[in-house]
Design a protein around this motif. Sequence first.
Motif, mmCIF file in Angstrom:
data_model
loop_
_atom_site.group_PDB
_atom_site.id
_atom_site.type_symbol
_atom_site.label_atom_id
_atom_site.label_comp_id
_atom_site.label_asym_id
_atom_site.label_seq_id
_atom_site.Cartn_x
_atom_site.Cartn_y
_atom_site.Cartn_z
ATOM 1 N N GLY A 57 34.200 38.233 41.512
ATOM 2 C CA GLY A 57 34.783 38.365 40.187
ATOM 3 C C GLY A 57 33.906 39.137 39.229
ATOM 4 O O GLY A 57 34.095 39.059 38.011
ATOM 5 N N ASN A 58 32.937 39.880 39.746
ATOM 6 C CA ASN A 58 32.011 40.632 38.881
ATOM 7 C C ASN A 58 32.729 41.622 37.970
ATOM 8 O O ASN A 58 32.250 41.907 36.879
ATOM 9 N N ASN A 59 33.848 42.158 38.412
ATOM 10 C CA ASN A 59 34.573 43.142 37.606
ATOM 11 C C ASN A 59 35.744 42.521 36.852
ATOM 12 O O ASN A 59 36.604 43.215 36.346
ATOM 13 N N SER A 60 35.769 41.184 36.791
ATOM 14 C CA SER A 60 36.842 40.480 36.105
ATOM 15 C C SER A 60 36.378 40.004 34.737
ATOM 16 O O SER A 60 35.179 39.979 34.452
ATOM 17 N N ILE A 61 37.329 39.588 33.930
ATOM 18 C CA ILE A 61 37.008 39.039 32.619
ATOM 19 C C ILE A 61 36.206 37.761 32.810
ATOM 20 O O ILE A 61 36.592 36.885 33.581
ATOM 21 N N ASP A 62 35.109 37.636 32.123
ATOM 22 C CA ASP A 62 34.227 36.463 32.196
ATOM 23 C C ASP A 62 33.724 36.181 33.609
ATOM 24 O O ASP A 62 33.394 35.048 33.937
ATOM 25 N N ASP A 63 33.688 37.209 34.463
ATOM 26 C CA ASP A 63 33.222 37.054 35.844
ATOM 27 C C ASP A 63 33.975 35.958 36.596
ATOM 28 O O ASP A 63 33.429 35.257 37.434
ATOM 29 N N TYR A 64 35.249 35.779 36.289
ATOM 30 C CA TYR A 64 36.090 34.766 36.918
ATOM 31 C C TYR A 64 36.996 35.452 37.933
ATOM 32 O O TYR A 64 37.688 36.414 37.610
ATOM 33 N N SER A 65 37.021 34.958 39.150
ATOM 34 C CA SER A 65 37.861 35.536 40.196
ATOM 35 C C SER A 65 39.012 34.586 40.515
ATOM 36 O O SER A 65 38.818 33.566 41.177
ATOM 37 N N PRO A 66 40.222 34.899 40.046
ATOM 38 C CA PRO A 66 41.370 34.049 40.366
ATOM 39 C C PRO A 66 41.637 33.986 41.875
ATOM 40 O O PRO A 66 42.062 32.953 42.392
ATOM 41 N N VAL A 67 41.356 35.081 42.575
ATOM 42 C CA VAL A 67 41.568 35.100 44.020
ATOM 43 C C VAL A 67 40.601 34.126 44.690
ATOM 44 O O VAL A 67 40.991 33.321 45.529
ATOM 45 N N ARG A 68 39.345 34.161 44.298
ATOM 46 C CA ARG A 68 38.344 33.252 44.877
ATOM 47 C C ARG A 68 38.742 31.797 44.604
ATOM 48 O O ARG A 68 38.688 30.953 45.500
ATOM 49 N N GLU A 69 39.154 31.507 43.379
ATOM 50 C CA GLU A 69 39.534 30.136 43.030
ATOM 51 C C GLU A 69 40.762 29.671 43.803
ATOM 52 O O GLU A 69 40.856 28.504 44.187
ATOM 53 N N SER A 70 41.706 30.577 44.053
ATOM 54 C CA SER A 70 42.892 30.190 44.829
ATOM 55 C C SER A 70 42.512 29.861 46.274
ATOM 56 O O SER A 70 43.058 28.926 46.868
ATOM 57 N N ILE A 71 41.547 30.582 46.817
ATOM 58 C CA ILE A 71 41.094 30.312 48.186
ATOM 59 C C ILE A 71 40.284 29.016 48.221
ATOM 60 O O ILE A 71 40.401 28.225 49.164
ATOM 61 N N VAL A 72 39.489 28.763 47.170
ATOM 62 C CA VAL A 72 38.735 27.510 47.079
ATOM 63 C C VAL A 72 39.697 26.321 47.099
ATOM 64 O O VAL A 72 39.390 25.272 47.678
ATOM 65 N N LYS A 73 40.872 26.455 46.500
ATOM 66 C CA LYS A 73 41.869 25.374 46.504
ATOM 67 C C LYS A 73 42.621 25.295 47.832
ATOM 68 O O LYS A 73 43.025 24.219 48.253
ATOM 69 N N LEU A 74 42.817 26.429 48.483
ATOM 70 C CA LEU A 74 43.571 26.470 49.730
ATOM 71 C C LEU A 74 42.805 25.849 50.895
ATOM 72 O O LEU A 74 43.387 25.129 51.714
#
Length: 196
Positions: A57-74
């Motif tokens: 998520g380095n190139n995302s707003i506030d360094d937050y990666s929605p894709v990473r978080e969705s995989i963390v939940k999956l």
Amino acid sequence: MTGLARAFDELRFGGQRTLNLRALQPTALQATQLAERWLREQQVLGAGEALVITGRGNNSIDDYSPVRESIVKLLPSLRRRNVIDGYAEHTPGSFVVTFAPVTALFEAPKRRREKPAPAPRPPTLAGLDEATVKLLRDLAVMSLAVLGVNAPTRAQLEDEMLRQFAALSAALPDGADREALLQQALRRAAEEYEAG
């Protein structure tokens, strides 16, 4: 990640056992659907482990990666449903996943909070190739024998065949080679019963 670390990952996982979501740039929902389908296919194909690259998520707003978080939940959900055996963060932007045996799909508990994965088609054996039905029957006999049913009735055998077909077909991706993948999964499950 350094070039050396990337080379070791390529050697360890190769292209067949690496899902690079960072390169695909899906939405969080698309990433979840793609990863689940891909991980289920890897399990059926007999992969021991795989690499899922989400990015940090380095190139995302506030360094937050929605894709990473969705995989963390999956990942915990797939572990509860016996698709994967475990997972660990490999780097801040990737996970190593180890797979459960295919036979574990038959033991997956039903959970109220999670919607069951819909079977791509109704559980019926009518359209299957004769070789596939034979593999299903052989696997059902092995499965019932493990449960102590050595002389199953026709109804018990058919119920077990349908249960296994439903569990395995839900794990297979759509495509022209779907029945070939089903046969491969049935053979793998039979090997796991014989080895266990």
